[in-house]
Design a protein around this motif. Structure first.
Motif, PDB file in Angstrom:
ATOM      1  N   GLY A 242       0.784  -1.226   0.000  1.00 38.03           N
ATOM      2  CA  GLY A 242       0.000   0.000   0.000  1.00 38.03           C
ATOM      3  C   GLY A 242       0.814   1.272   0.000  1.00 38.03           C
ATOM      4  O   GLY A 242       0.259   2.368   0.174  1.00 38.03           O
ATOM      5  N   PHE A 243       2.111   1.175  -0.171  1.00 31.76           N
ATOM      6  CA  PHE A 243       2.986   2.347  -0.170  1.00 31.76           C
ATOM      7  C   PHE A 243       3.289   2.768  -1.612  1.00 31.76           C
ATOM      8  O   PHE A 243       3.467   1.921  -2.493  1.00 31.76           O
ATOM      9  CB  PHE A 243       4.296   2.053   0.558  1.00 31.76           C
ATOM     10  CG  PHE A 243       4.144   1.868   2.041  1.00 31.76           C
ATOM     11  CD1 PHE A 243       4.373   2.926   2.913  1.00 31.76           C
ATOM     12  CD2 PHE A 243       3.753   0.646   2.568  1.00 31.76           C
ATOM     13  CE1 PHE A 243       4.234   2.755   4.277  1.00 31.76           C
ATOM     14  CE2 PHE A 243       3.604   0.469   3.930  1.00 31.76           C
ATOM     15  CZ  PHE A 243       3.841   1.525   4.793  1.00 31.76           C
ATOM     16  N   LEU A 244       3.341   4.058  -1.860  1.00 34.18           N
ATOM     17  CA  LEU A 244       3.712   4.566  -3.171  1.00 34.18           C
ATOM     18  C   LEU A 244       5.187   4.280  -3.435  1.00 34.18           C
ATOM     19  O   LEU A 244       5.981   4.135  -2.494  1.00 34.18           O
ATOM     20  CB  LEU A 244       3.451   6.073  -3.249  1.00 34.18           C
ATOM     21  CG  LEU A 244       1.987   6.522  -3.084  1.00 34.18           C
ATOM     22  CD1 LEU A 244       1.911   8.046  -3.034  1.00 34.18           C
ATOM     23  CD2 LEU A 244       1.121   5.963  -4.204  1.00 34.18           C
ATOM     24  N   PRO A 245       5.576   4.210  -4.712  1.00 39.22           N
ATOM     25  CA  PRO A 245       6.991   3.947  -5.027  1.00 39.22           C
ATOM     26  C   PRO A 245       7.945   4.972  -4.402  1.00 39.22           C
ATOM     27  O   PRO A 245       9.092   4.650  -4.094  1.00 39.22           O
ATOM     28  CB  PRO A 245       7.020   4.023  -6.556  1.00 39.22           C
ATOM     29  CG  PRO A 245       5.626   3.690  -6.983  1.00 39.22           C
ATOM     30  CD  PRO A 245       4.735   4.252  -5.931  1.00 39.22           C
ATOM     31  N   SER A 246       7.463   6.187  -4.233  1.00 36.51           N
ATOM     32  CA  SER A 246       8.316   7.233  -3.661  1.00 36.51           C
ATOM     33  C   SER A 246       8.375   7.190  -2.129  1.00 36.51           C
ATOM     34  O   SER A 246       9.138   7.925  -1.506  1.00 36.51           O
ATOM     35  CB  SER A 246       7.818   8.613  -4.104  1.00 36.51           C
ATOM     36  OG  SER A 246       6.474   8.806  -3.682  1.00 36.51           O
ATOM     37  N   GLU A 247       7.532   6.337  -1.509  1.00 37.46           N
ATOM     38  CA  GLU A 247       7.453   6.266  -0.054  1.00 37.46           C
ATOM     39  C   GLU A 247       8.343   5.136   0.467  1.00 37.46           C
ATOM     40  O   GLU A 247       8.355   4.037  -0.094  1.00 37.46           O
ATOM     41  CB  GLU A 247       6.020   6.044   0.411  1.00 37.46           C
ATOM     42  CG  GLU A 247       5.086   7.211   0.121  1.00 37.46           C
ATOM     43  CD  GLU A 247       3.657   6.926   0.558  1.00 37.46           C
ATOM     44  OE1 GLU A 247       2.994   7.863   1.034  1.00 37.46           O
ATOM     45  OE2 GLU A 247       3.199   5.770   0.403  1.00 37.46           O
ATOM     46  N   ASN A 248       9.041   5.404   1.549  1.00 38.07           N
ATOM     47  CA  ASN A 248       9.866   4.393   2.219  1.00 38.07           C
ATOM     48  C   ASN A 248       9.095   3.843   3.419  1.00 38.07           C
ATOM     49  O   ASN A 248       8.813   4.591   4.365  1.00 38.07           O
ATOM     50  CB  ASN A 248      11.189   5.002   2.678  1.00 38.07           C
ATOM     51  CG  ASN A 248      12.137   3.959   3.252  1.00 38.07           C
ATOM     52  OD1 ASN A 248      11.754   2.807   3.475  1.00 38.07           O
ATOM     53  ND2 ASN A 248      13.363   4.357   3.494  1.00 38.07           N
ATOM     54  N   PRO A 249       8.737   2.542   3.415  1.00 43.28           N
ATOM     55  CA  PRO A 249       7.978   1.979   4.539  1.00 43.28           C
ATOM     56  C   PRO A 249       8.682   2.149   5.889  1.00 43.28           C
ATOM     57  O   PRO A 249       8.020   2.214   6.929  1.00 43.28           O
ATOM     58  CB  PRO A 249       7.853   0.494   4.169  1.00 43.28           C
ATOM     59  CG  PRO A 249       8.038   0.450   2.691  1.00 43.28           C
ATOM     60  CD  PRO A 249       8.993   1.560   2.369  1.00 43.28           C
ATOM     61  N   HIS A 250      10.010   2.219   5.867  1.00 47.88           N
ATOM     62  CA  HIS A 250      10.754   2.344   7.125  1.00 47.88           C
ATOM     63  C   HIS A 250      10.651   3.747   7.712  1.00 47.88           C
ATOM     64  O   HIS A 250      11.110   3.973   8.841  1.00 47.88           O
ATOM     65  CB  HIS A 250      12.216   1.968   6.891  1.00 47.88           C
ATOM     66  CG  HIS A 250      12.397   0.540   6.446  1.00 47.88           C
ATOM     67  ND1 HIS A 250      12.219  -0.530   7.297  1.00 47.88           N
ATOM     68  CD2 HIS A 250      12.705   0.014   5.230  1.00 47.88           C
ATOM     69  CE1 HIS A 250      12.435  -1.652   6.643  1.00 47.88           C
ATOM     70  NE2 HIS A 250      12.725  -1.354   5.378  1.00 47.88           N
ATOM     71  N   ASP A 251      10.064   4.681   6.974  1.00 50.47           N
ATOM     72  CA  ASP A 251       9.861   6.034   7.486  1.00 50.47           C
ATOM     73  C   ASP A 251       8.473   6.206   8.118  1.00 50.47           C
ATOM     74  O   ASP A 251       8.114   7.314   8.516  1.00 50.47           O
ATOM     75  CB  ASP A 251      10.028   7.066   6.365  1.00 50.47           C
ATOM     76  CG  ASP A 251      11.466   7.156   5.872  1.00 50.47           C
ATOM     77  OD1 ASP A 251      12.371   6.804   6.654  1.00 50.47           O
ATOM     78  OD2 ASP A 251      11.682   7.552   4.702  1.00 50.47           O
ATOM     79  N   LEU A 252       7.715   5.102   8.205  1.00 49.37           N
ATOM     80  CA  LEU A 252       6.351   5.184   8.741  1.00 49.37           C
ATOM     81  C   LEU A 252       6.380   5.214  10.272  1.00 49.37           C
ATOM     82  O   LEU A 252       6.952   4.331  10.914  1.00 49.37           O
ATOM     83  CB  LEU A 252       5.527   3.990   8.265  1.00 49.37           C
ATOM     84  CG  LEU A 252       4.090   3.900   8.827  1.00 49.37           C
ATOM     85  CD1 LEU A 252       3.261   5.098   8.380  1.00 49.37           C
ATOM     86  CD2 LEU A 252       3.435   2.591   8.416  1.00 49.37           C
ATOM     87  N   TYR A 253       5.764   6.235  10.839  1.00 49.49           N
ATOM     88  CA  TYR A 253       5.629   6.363  12.294  1.00 49.49           C
ATOM     89  C   TYR A 253       4.153   6.352  12.665  1.00 49.49           C
ATOM     90  O   TYR A 253       3.313   6.905  11.939  1.00 49.49           O
ATOM     91  CB  TYR A 253       6.261   7.667  12.796  1.00 49.49           C
ATOM     92  CG  TYR A 253       7.769   7.667  12.800  1.00 49.49           C
ATOM     93  CD1 TYR A 253       8.475   7.452  13.981  1.00 49.49           C
ATOM     94  CD2 TYR A 253       8.482   7.892  11.627  1.00 49.49           C
ATOM     95  CE1 TYR A 253       9.873   7.456  13.988  1.00 49.49           C
ATOM     96  CE2 TYR A 253       9.872   7.892  11.628  1.00 49.49           C
ATOM     97  CZ  TYR A 253      10.558   7.675  12.813  1.00 49.49           C
ATOM     98  OH  TYR A 253      11.937   7.674  12.826  1.00 49.49           O
ATOM     99  N   ILE A 254       3.823   5.732  13.790  1.00 49.01           N
ATOM    100  CA  ILE A 254       2.459   5.792  14.313  1.00 49.01           C
ATOM    101  C   ILE A 254       2.533   6.125  15.800  1.00 49.01           C
ATOM    102  O   ILE A 254       3.559   5.896  16.448  1.00 49.01           O
ATOM    103  CB  ILE A 254       1.686   4.469  14.114  1.00 49.01           C
ATOM    104  CG1 ILE A 254       2.332   3.333  14.924  1.00 49.01           C
ATOM    105  CG2 ILE A 254       1.596   4.100  12.646  1.00 49.01           C
ATOM    106  CD1 ILE A 254       1.486   2.075  14.968  1.00 49.01           C
ATOM    107  N   THR A 255       1.440   6.671  16.324  1.00 44.11           N
ATOM    108  CA  THR A 255       1.359   6.969  17.754  1.00 44.11           C
ATOM    109  C   THR A 255       0.479   5.926  18.418  1.00 44.11           C
ATOM    110  O   THR A 255      -0.698   5.766  18.050  1.00 44.11           O
ATOM    111  CB  THR A 255       0.769   8.374  17.983  1.00 44.11           C
ATOM    112  OG1 THR A 255       1.618   9.343  17.347  1.00 44.11           O
ATOM    113  CG2 THR A 255       0.689   8.685  19.466  1.00 44.11           C
TER     114      THR A 255
END
Length: 509
Positions: free
Chosen positions: A384-397
C-alpha cells in the motif's frame, strides 16, 4: 601503680596528656548508637577542659553524624545535611545519586551551599558508568570531565564514594567547586561518612518506598471504577464510596487478605473473567518489565567493561588481525547493550502513547519470539505504499507495551499451532504484513498452519478457552482487551483455500 583502665580509656588518657596530638594513631571502635556512649562523655570532658581542639572536632563530627542519621526523613534533604556538617564547611556542592535496582532510571539529588535542594533524573547508563568509576578508585578523588558534565554540575576536584545496598545503589559526592585537591584528613573523614550514611539510607529509602506503595495503593482503590470495600472483622474500614450500584445488580467477589488481622476485600459488579484476564496481563507485563530491567542492570556493567577494554586494547595493538577481532568484540558488546535496552523499553509498564517507527518496532518484537519460532521462516512485508514512499519512514502513535503484547502473542500462537500439528518447519512460514490504508495502518500475522476449526471461531477470544494441553486460554482474550485500549479490535479469518489463518489489527496512521 598499674593502670587497669580499658584499652580505649588508656588511649584517650594518653592523648590528653601528650604534647603532640596525632589523630592518625587514634583508633576508634565502631560507634554504638546510644545517647550514653563513651564518645559523648569524652566530648563533654574535652569541651570542659578546653584542650586538644582537633580531638574535640573529631568527636563533634561523630555527634553530628549521629544526629544526621536520625534527623533526615527524606532523601532530597540529605545533600543539604551533608554540607551542614562541620568537616565539610568548605565544600560548596553535594550530590546523592540513587538507583533502585531493576529500574530503568535513577535520581540525582543535589544541593549547593546557600541554595535550595533539587532533584534530577539520571539514565541507568550514566549511573552505572559513574558507579563503576567510583568503585574502582582507591583514593576516591576525581576531576570533572566531559564524561560527567551532563550529569554532575560540579567544577574541579571532588570526592565520591559508592554504597551498595540490598535494593539500591548509591553514590554520594562533595565538591568545593575548585581545583584544590582534598588533603588526606578530608579523605578519611569523607570515607568515615559512608558507615553512617549506610544506616540512614536504608532507613530513609525503605520508608519512602513503602510510603509510595501505600499512597499508590490508596489512590488506586479510591479511583477504582467499581465499588470496593475492605473489612476488618466484618466492619468496613475503607470504601471508595461507589454507591451508584444497586444491590440487586451486585456481582460480589470476596478476597481474604493474608495478614495477621482478619481482613477481607469485596469487589462488586465485576465479572470473574474480566478480573482474571486483567490481573494476569498486569502481572505478566510487570514481571517481564522487572526481569528485563534487572538483566539490563546486571549485564550493562560487564558489557560496558568488555566494550571499553576491547576498544583500548584495539587502539594499542599493532596487529591488524587482532585489532579487527577486538573491534568486533566491542561492536557486539555495544549491540548487546542496545538489544537489552530496547527490550526493556518494549515492556515499560505504563499507559503512555508514544510515536514509534513501526518497522523497527516490529523487528524488535520478532526478535523476542526467536526461541519459540526457531526454524520457522519469518518475513516482514509492506503493502500500500507509493513507489516514492519508504515503509521504514512510517511512524504511528500508540501504546508500545500494548502493541508489543498483541504482536508477540499472535506470532507465538502461529508458531505453536504450526509445531503442535506436526507440520514441516522447513516449509512453514509466518508473515507479518503491514498495509498502509487511507485512514489507518493494518498489521496482520499470517501463517500457513492448520487454521481455525469452524466450530471454534465463536469462542477463541473467550477467556480460559484453549486447545492446548498447557495453555491458560488467556492469550487472545488479553490481546483483544489490549486492542480495545488502543481503540481497535483484532479480527481473523482462515486463508481458505490456502492453509493457515490471518489475524490483524487496524491502527490509526
Amino acid at each position: 601503680m598499674e593502670d587497669k583502665s580499658s584499652a580505649r580509656i588508656k588511649e584517650v588518657k594518653k592523648l590528653l596528656v601528650s604534647n603532640e596530638l596525632n589523630l592518625n594513631d587514634f583508633k576508634s571502635k565502631p560507634l554504638k548508637i546510644s545517647r550514653c556512649t563513651f564518645d559523648k562523655k569524652v566530648l563533654l570532658n574535652l569541651k570542659r577542659l578546653k584542650v586538644h581542639s582537633q580531638l574535640e572536632k573529631k568527636y563533634l563530627f561523630k555527634e553530628e553524624l549521629r544526629k544526621l542519621m536520625f534527623s533526615i526523613s527524606e532523601i532530597i534533604d540529605l545533600p543539604v545535611a551533608i554540607l551542614e556538617l562541620s568537616q565539610f564547611s568548605n565544600y560548596e556542592a553535594c550530590h546523592v545519586l540513587v538507583h533502585e535496582k531493576g529500574k530503568p532510571i535513577g535520581q540525582n539529588y543535589l544541593a549547593y551551599r546557600g541554595q535550595s535542594q533539587d532533584a534530577k533524573l539520571i539514565s541507568i547508563q550514566s549511573f552505572n558508568s559513574l558507579f563503576n568509576l567510583v568503585k574502582k578508585s582507591k583514593n576516591k578523588i576525581f576531576s570533572q570531565s566531559a564524561l560527567l558534565k551532563d550529569d554532575l554540575d560540579v567544577l574541579g576536584n571532588f570526592l565520591a564514594k559508592e554504597i551498595d545496598l540490598k535494593n539500591y545503589s548509591v553514590i554520594y559526592l562533595v565538591s568545593r567547586n575548585s581545583f584544590l585537591p582534598p588533603d588526606s584528613l578530608e579523605q578519611q573523614e569523607f570515607q568515615a561518612l559512608s558507615q553512617f550514611l549506610h544506616i540512614a539510607l536504608v532507613r530513609i529509602l525503605d520508608r519512602e518506598k513503602n510510603d509510595l506503595k501505600k499512597e499508590i495503593l490508596k489512590q488506586s482503590l479510591e479511583k477504582f471504577p467499581e465499588k470496593i470495600s475492605i473489612k476488618k472483622n466484618h466492619n468496613v474500614i475503607f470504601t471508595n464510596n461507589r454507591n451508584d450500584v444497586s444491590a440487586e445488580n451486585l456481582n460480589l467477589m470476596i478476597f481474604p487478605l493474608e495478614t495477621e488481622e482478619n481482613l477481607s476485600m469485596e469487589l462488586s459488579n465485576f465479572s470473574k473473567d474480566q478480573v482474571s484476564t486483567e490481573l494476569y496481563h498486569s502481572q505478566r507485563v510487570s514481571l517481564l518489565g522487572e526481569l528485563l530491567n534487572t538483566l539490563q542492570h546486571e549485564l550493562s556493567n560487564p558489557l560496558f567493561g568488555l566494550s571499553l577494554t576491547s576498544t583500548i586494547l584495539g587502539s594499542e595493538t599493532k596487529n591488524s588481525e587482532t585489532a579487527e577481532i577486538l573491534g568486533e568484540i566491542s561492536q557486539n558488546a555495544n549491540r548487546s547493550q542496545t538489544i537489552i535496552k530496547n527490550f526493556s523499553n518494549l515492556y515499560n509498564d505504563n499507559q503512555e502513547f508514544k510515536k514509534i517507527q513501526l518497522s523497527h518496532f516490529i523487528e524488535e518484537v520478532i526478535t523476542l519470539t526467536k526461541s519459540e519460532t526457531k526454524e520457522i521462516l519469518k518475513t516482514l512485508v509492506f503493502e500500500g505504499f507509493l513507489p516514492s514512499e519508504n515503509p521504514h519512514d512510517l511512524y504511528i502513535t500508540t501504546n508500545p507495551t500494548c502493541l508489543t503484547q498483541i504482536i508477540f502473542n499472535l506470532v507465538i500462537n502461529a508458531a505453536q499451532a504450526i509445531k503442535e500439528n506436526g507440520l514441516d518447519r522447513n516449509k512453514s512460514s509466518i508473515k507479518i504484513l503491514v498495509t498502509k490504508k487511507a485512514q489507518c495502518v493494518s498489521i496482520a500475522v499470517i501463517d500457513n498452519g492448520p487454521g481455525i476449526a469452524n466450530e471454534l471461531t465463536s469462542t477463541i477470544f473467550k477467556p480460559f478457552f484453549t486447545t492446548k494441553d498447557s495453555g491458560t486460554g488467556l492469550g487472545l482474550a488479553i490481546c483483544q482487551n489490549l486492542a480495545h485500549q488502543l481503540g481497535s479490535k483484532i479480527d481473523f479469518k482462515n486463508n481458505s483455500p490456502l492453509l493457515g489463518a490471518t489475524f490483524w489489527i487496524d491502527l490509526p496512521s
